[in-house]
Every structure is written in structure tokens, then in C-alpha cells.
Design a protein around this motif. Sequence first.
Motif, PDB file in Angstrom:
ATOM      1  N   PRO A  11     -22.130 -24.988  24.359  1.00 49.08           N
ATOM      2  CA  PRO A  11     -22.994 -25.715  25.283  1.00 49.08           C
ATOM      3  C   PRO A  11     -22.743 -25.384  26.748  1.00 49.08           C
ATOM      4  CG  PRO A  11     -21.399 -27.198  24.242  1.00 49.08           C
ATOM      5  CD  PRO A  11     -21.321 -25.901  23.537  1.00 49.08           C
ATOM      6  N   LYS A  12     -21.489 -25.061  27.080  1.00 50.59           N
ATOM      7  CA  LYS A  12     -21.188 -24.775  28.495  1.00 50.59           C
ATOM      8  C   LYS A  12     -21.871 -23.499  28.953  1.00 50.59           C
ATOM      9  CE  LYS A  12     -17.411 -27.047  30.529  1.00 50.59           C
ATOM     10  NZ  LYS A  12     -16.006 -27.196  30.772  1.00 50.59           N
ATOM     11  N   THR A  13     -21.803 -22.472  28.088  1.00 55.82           N
ATOM     12  CA  THR A  13     -22.446 -21.198  28.407  1.00 55.82           C
ATOM     13  C   THR A  13     -23.949 -21.393  28.497  1.00 55.82           C
ATOM     14  OG1 THR A  13     -20.701 -20.098  27.201  1.00 55.82           O
ATOM     15  CG2 THR A  13     -22.648 -18.799  27.667  1.00 55.82           C
ATOM     16  N   ARG A  14     -24.493 -22.114  27.519  1.00 53.42           N
ATOM     17  CA  ARG A  14     -25.935 -22.403  27.541  1.00 53.42           C
ATOM     18  C   ARG A  14     -26.314 -23.105  28.829  1.00 53.42           C
ATOM     19  NH1 ARG A  14     -29.284 -23.468  22.869  1.00 53.42           N
ATOM     20  NH2 ARG A  14     -30.061 -25.192  24.105  1.00 53.42           N
ATOM     21  N   GLY A  15     -25.507 -24.103  29.190  1.00 54.18           N
ATOM     22  CA  GLY A  15     -25.778 -24.882  30.398  1.00 54.18           C
ATOM     23  C   GLY A  15     -25.781 -24.005  31.633  1.00 54.18           C
ATOM     24  N   MET A  16     -24.790 -23.109  31.693  1.00 49.85           N
ATOM     25  CA  MET A  16     -24.672 -22.238  32.858  1.00 49.85           C
ATOM     26  C   MET A  16     -25.880 -21.302  32.944  1.00 49.85           C
ATOM     27  SD  MET A  16     -21.399 -19.872  33.817  1.00 49.85           S
ATOM     28  CE  MET A  16     -21.360 -18.971  32.283  1.00 49.85           C
ATOM     29  N   VAL A  17     -26.265 -20.732  31.809  1.00 55.34           N
ATOM     30  CA  VAL A  17     -27.399 -19.793  31.789  1.00 55.34           C
ATOM     31  C   VAL A  17     -28.698 -20.537  32.142  1.00 55.34           C
ATOM     32  CG1 VAL A  17     -28.798 -18.289  30.314  1.00 55.34           C
ATOM     33  CG2 VAL A  17     -26.299 -18.197  30.186  1.00 55.34           C
ATOM     34  N   LEU A  18     -28.872 -21.705  31.549  1.00 56.92           N
ATOM     35  CA  LEU A  18     -30.080 -22.484  31.826  1.00 56.92           C
ATOM     36  C   LEU A  18     -30.160 -22.851  33.306  1.00 56.92           C
ATOM     37  CD1 LEU A  18     -32.526 -23.776  30.390  1.00 56.92           C
ATOM     38  CD2 LEU A  18     -31.193 -25.881  30.203  1.00 56.92           C
ATOM     39  N   ASP A  19     -29.020 -23.213  33.879  1.00 51.91           N
ATOM     40  CA  ASP A  19     -29.000 -23.589  35.297  1.00 51.91           C
ATOM     41  C   ASP A  19     -29.349 -22.400  36.188  1.00 51.91           C
ATOM     42  OD1 ASP A  19     -28.674 -25.847  36.967  1.00 51.91           O
ATOM     43  OD2 ASP A  19     -26.823 -24.981  37.744  1.00 51.91           O
ATOM     44  N   LEU A  20     -28.879 -21.212  35.791  1.00 58.80           N
ATOM     45  CA  LEU A  20     -29.208 -20.009  36.573  1.00 58.80           C
ATOM     46  C   LEU A  20     -30.702 -19.692  36.485  1.00 58.80           C
ATOM     47  CD1 LEU A  20     -26.183 -17.710  35.758  1.00 58.80           C
ATOM     48  CD2 LEU A  20     -26.929 -18.373  38.054  1.00 58.80           C
ATOM     49  N   ILE A  21     -31.265 -19.850  35.288  1.00 60.17           N
ATOM     50  CA  ILE A  21     -32.705 -19.577  35.126  1.00 60.17           C
ATOM     51  C   ILE A  21     -33.504 -20.579  35.960  1.00 60.17           C
ATOM     52  CG2 ILE A  21     -34.628 -19.545  33.469  1.00 60.17           C
ATOM     53  CD1 ILE A  21     -32.557 -18.662  31.323  1.00 60.17           C
ATOM     54  N   ARG A  22     -33.069 -21.849  35.917  1.00 62.92           N
ATOM     55  CA  ARG A  22     -33.741 -22.891  36.694  1.00 62.92           C
ATOM     56  C   ARG A  22     -33.690 -22.567  38.195  1.00 62.92           C
ATOM     57  NH1 ARG A  22     -32.266 -26.255  39.908  1.00 62.92           N
ATOM     58  NH2 ARG A  22     -30.066 -25.847  39.550  1.00 62.92           N
ATOM     59  N   ALA A  23     -32.486 -22.217  38.660  1.00 59.97           N
ATOM     60  CA  ALA A  23     -32.307 -21.987  40.100  1.00 59.97           C
ATOM     61  C   ALA A  23     -33.047 -20.724  40.565  1.00 59.97           C
ATOM     62  CB  ALA A  23     -30.823 -21.889  40.430  1.00 59.97           C
ATOM     63  N   ALA A  24     -33.071 -19.685  39.705  1.00 63.48           N
ATOM     64  CA  ALA A  24     -33.683 -18.414  40.115  1.00 63.48           C
ATOM     65  C   ALA A  24     -35.202 -18.440  40.005  1.00 63.48           C
ATOM     66  CB  ALA A  24     -33.131 -17.286  39.249  1.00 63.48           C
ATOM     67  N   ARG A  25     -35.723 -19.368  39.204  1.00 69.66           N
ATOM     68  CA  ARG A  25     -37.156 -19.469  38.890  1.00 69.66           C
ATOM     69  C   ARG A  25     -37.605 -18.354  37.955  1.00 69.66           C
ATOM     70  NH1 ARG A  25     -39.266 -23.483  42.519  1.00 69.66           N
ATOM     71  NH2 ARG A  25     -37.690 -23.842  44.102  1.00 69.66           N
ATOM     72  N   ALA A  26     -37.194 -17.115  38.187  1.00 65.70           N
ATOM     73  CA  ALA A  26     -37.485 -16.021  37.250  1.00 65.70           C
ATOM     74  C   ALA A  26     -36.335 -15.025  37.348  1.00 65.70           C
ATOM     75  CB  ALA A  26     -38.804 -15.345  37.601  1.00 65.70           C
ATOM     76  N   ILE A  27     -35.768 -14.676  36.192  1.00 64.74           N
ATOM     77  CA  ILE A  27     -34.571 -13.823  36.212  1.00 64.74           C
ATOM     78  C   ILE A  27     -34.506 -13.021  34.916  1.00 64.74           C
ATOM     79  CG2 ILE A  27     -33.091 -15.669  35.251  1.00 64.74           C
ATOM     80  CD1 ILE A  27     -30.855 -14.706  37.177  1.00 64.74           C
ATOM     81  N   SER A  28     -33.987 -11.798  35.009  1.00 62.86           N
ATOM     82  CA  SER A  28     -33.904 -10.941  33.820  1.00 62.86           C
ATOM     83  C   SER A  28     -32.561 -11.136  33.109  1.00 62.86           C
ATOM     84  CB  SER A  28     -34.046  -9.472  34.226  1.00 62.86           C
ATOM     85  OG  SER A  28     -32.886  -9.071  34.952  1.00 62.86           O
ATOM     86  N   ARG A  29     -32.477 -10.625  31.863  1.00 64.43           N
ATOM     87  CA  ARG A  29     -31.223 -10.727  31.108  1.00 64.43           C
ATOM     88  C   ARG A  29     -30.097  -9.960  31.811  1.00 64.43           C
ATOM     89  NH1 ARG A  29     -35.344 -10.855  27.459  1.00 64.43           N
ATOM     90  NH2 ARG A  29     -35.189 -12.205  25.621  1.00 64.43           N
ATOM     91  N   VAL A  30     -30.460  -8.818  32.403  1.00 64.26           N
ATOM     92  CA  VAL A  30     -29.451  -8.011  33.108  1.00 64.26           C
ATOM     93  C   VAL A  30     -28.891  -8.798  34.297  1.00 64.26           C
ATOM     94  CG1 VAL A  30     -29.087  -5.891  34.459  1.00 64.26           C
ATOM     95  CG2 VAL A  30     -30.548  -5.851  32.412  1.00 64.26           C
ATOM     96  N   GLU A  31     -29.799  -9.438  35.033  1.00 69.06           N
ATOM     97  CA  GLU A  31     -29.354 -10.235  36.185  1.00 69.06           C
ATOM     98  C   GLU A  31     -28.497 -11.423  35.732  1.00 69.06           C
ATOM     99  OE1 GLU A  31     -32.986  -9.618  39.404  1.00 69.06           O
ATOM    100  OE2 GLU A  31     -33.358 -10.791  37.571  1.00 69.06           O
TER     101      GLU A  31
END
Length: 413
Positions: A11-31
Motif C-alpha cells: 500500500p505504501k508504494t501504491r500510495g506514493m505512485v498514486l500521489d505522484l500521478i495526482r500531483a503531476a496531473r499526467a506522467i509516464s511510467r518512466v518518469e
Amino acid sequence: MTVSSTWSSRPKTRGMVLDLIRAARAISRVELAAATGLTQPTISEVVRDLIADGLVLEAGRGASTGGKPPVLMQLNPQARYSVGVQLERNTCVIVVVDLAGRPVARTSFHGTASMPPEQALPMVAAQINALLATAAVDRDKVLGVGLVSYGPQDRAAGVLLTPQPTTQWLGYPLAQQLSQRLGLPVLLDNDAAAAAIGEYWLGTVDPRTTYGCIYMATGIGGGVVVAGELYRGSSSNTVEIGHISIDVNGDECTCGNLGCLEGYAGPSAVVRQALTTPGLTQRLSLDPTAQDLLTEFTRIAAAANAGDPQARTLIETSARHLGCAAVTLTCMFDLDLIVLAGPSFAVAGTIYQTVIQQEVDRRTFARHAHPVRVVPSISGSDAAAIGGAVLMLQSQLTHGSPRHHRSTPTPTK
Ligand SMILES: [Zn+2]
């Protein structure tokens, strides 16, 4: 679909990834891999889970950096919802927000604070149910309720540790009782802290910024956010700037401290000063017996905006005192930004912003190292209610360790 399906083994990893997607608005897997330090296969797996749960969508392709343009991820705002409730002395505000923290429905009503909690909570629960129905939000998608109010609080127990607005509220199991009525998880938190984190979730501040929030409704509170997390202290009763002493010889406050800022800068102080300013009571049609302080304060703030010199002096004096609190905040936390939130900044916000910015520019310890900006909240008067809803989103989706009360609903009799 059930909410529990959003939890995976990490869940922590998921949370971190989800938060990055939220903050970036649009982001690639590489980023995402670059930002988290995780391997590409791990990112791909986490993103696959998030897409399967409907939280994330693929949103076209980004710019090519030589090879095939990368697929971009973005949050699916309609995937989940959350409810924010702000209980104030005069008003209760309820909002429903989407996964991006954007309000999709809102209501407000008076009277809850003058009732005992046994009477107020059924009313709040009924209003929440009505609002969810009006907004046509699928209840299965509602993560829970963030109930915010003034402190001090026992956040873990979900109770207020103050005999305000009446003694019946002291120690009453607010979060647990509301959860039981709704059949939804409920967390209790501080209104000013909620207002602070709301700005982060709504993407109005740089995630790397250390910022503070000054919240003013009937009372004055604050919050500090460091790298996207509220600074909690030992019991989450932090940044109570309305109760820092600005006069050691001042009157004793309800909190027990002497000469608290709130007694000089808050709406009650401004109204009190206005009532003793010759001519102002009549000119602004102030009601010396009014229970609803915010309405009286709003009249004074509007008169200050319109150029009434005496009203303007009162608001500027309040603003200078808040400027003192803002300088204290910057000295303690070395902030980049101070957000002004809450209904008491709604009318004369420009005067407050100007005066507080002047005080910060003139007096902050680190002013030669970096600037400190003073800005209005994107959520204005509803910042605390929206922030409450955001705290529930953050708790459920990105922390991996939800801390809230969940009770089974009481059968309707
Ligand atoms: Zn105090």
C-alpha cells in the motif's frame, strides 16, 4: 466494486505512485520510475493495479524523447469521492469532493453548534445523505467522511477536548457516532490543519514547498505542511497560532494562556472594538446582542473595503496582529509560503493579504535568504471542509495506514 480492492500487498508504494500521478496531473511510467527510484517492472505492476481499480487512466501519449512517445497516466477523478464536514460555532459546511479534491456538491446550514451533539449529528448525517443523493454519487465510491472542527482534540479517539460550543460536546464520541449513523469511515481532525493540506491536494502549491496556513473563522488556527504531510507534533494539536501569547500581561483566554492573539485579531475582538468605536455601531447597523459574530464581522470588513476609515483601521489592526503570527510561523518553520484560508478572510482578504505580506517582508528572520509569499487559499471560505474531505482521501489512498472510525450502521427504526 469495493473500496477494499484498492489495497494491495504494498500500500505504501501504491500510495506514493498514486500521489505522484495526482500531483503531476499526467506522467509516464518512466518518469514515475525516475521519481520514486523504483524499477520499471515494479512501476508497471503498481500502475496495472491502479488502472484495474479504476483509480488511474491512460491519457494519451507524451512528447517523444527519441523513441516511441510514452503513455501518460492520470488520475480518474470520478473513481472515488469523499465527504468533508466542517462544524463551526455558527455554521456547518458539507462538501462532496472527487478524487482530485474538487468539490462536486456543497451545502451549509446554521444551528448545529447551539444543539447538543445527540441532536446535531443526526441532522449532519441526514444532510450528508441528501447531498450524496443530489450529487448522484454512487455510495460505494465514497471513501468516508473527514469531520473537522476546532481543537484541542483527541484525534485518535475522535473526540473534542473542549467544552465548546457547549459542555455536552466535551469528550463526546463524535467520529464514532457519525460513522455509526452513516455506515462510512469517519475521521476527526483540526479545521485549520485540514485547510492547509487541502491546498496541497488541489495542486496549488509546489510539493517541495514548506508552507503554512493561517485559518480564520470565528477563531484563528494554523497548519504547516512539509513535503505533502501535515506537521503533527505529538498529539496533532499543532500550530495553534490563535493561542500564542502576544501580551504576557493580557487577559486569561479560554485556553488557559494569557493575552492570546485571538483576543486581539479575531472576529470577536474586531466586533468588540467596533462596538466601542463612537458612531460605528449606528453607521454599520451592528447588533450588540448578536450571537452570530461572523455576520457582524463581515459588515465591518465590507465597510473597510468600501473605505470607511474607522472600519479600515480595525481590520488593519487585526491584520497587523495576524502579521505578527505569520512572522512567528516563518521564524519557527522557515516557510516559503503562507496561505490565508477561512470565511473571515472572504470579504477583506486583500487588506489582510497586503498587510500580512508587509509584516512578513519586514520582519521575517530568513528574509534575506528567500522570499515568503502570502496568498489567498484556492478554496476560500470552504477550505476547511474541502480539506477534511482531502484528509480522508489521503488517509485511505496514500498513507496505507488509515486512521479513522468505522462502525456498522445503526438499523433505522
Ligand atoms: Zn488562548
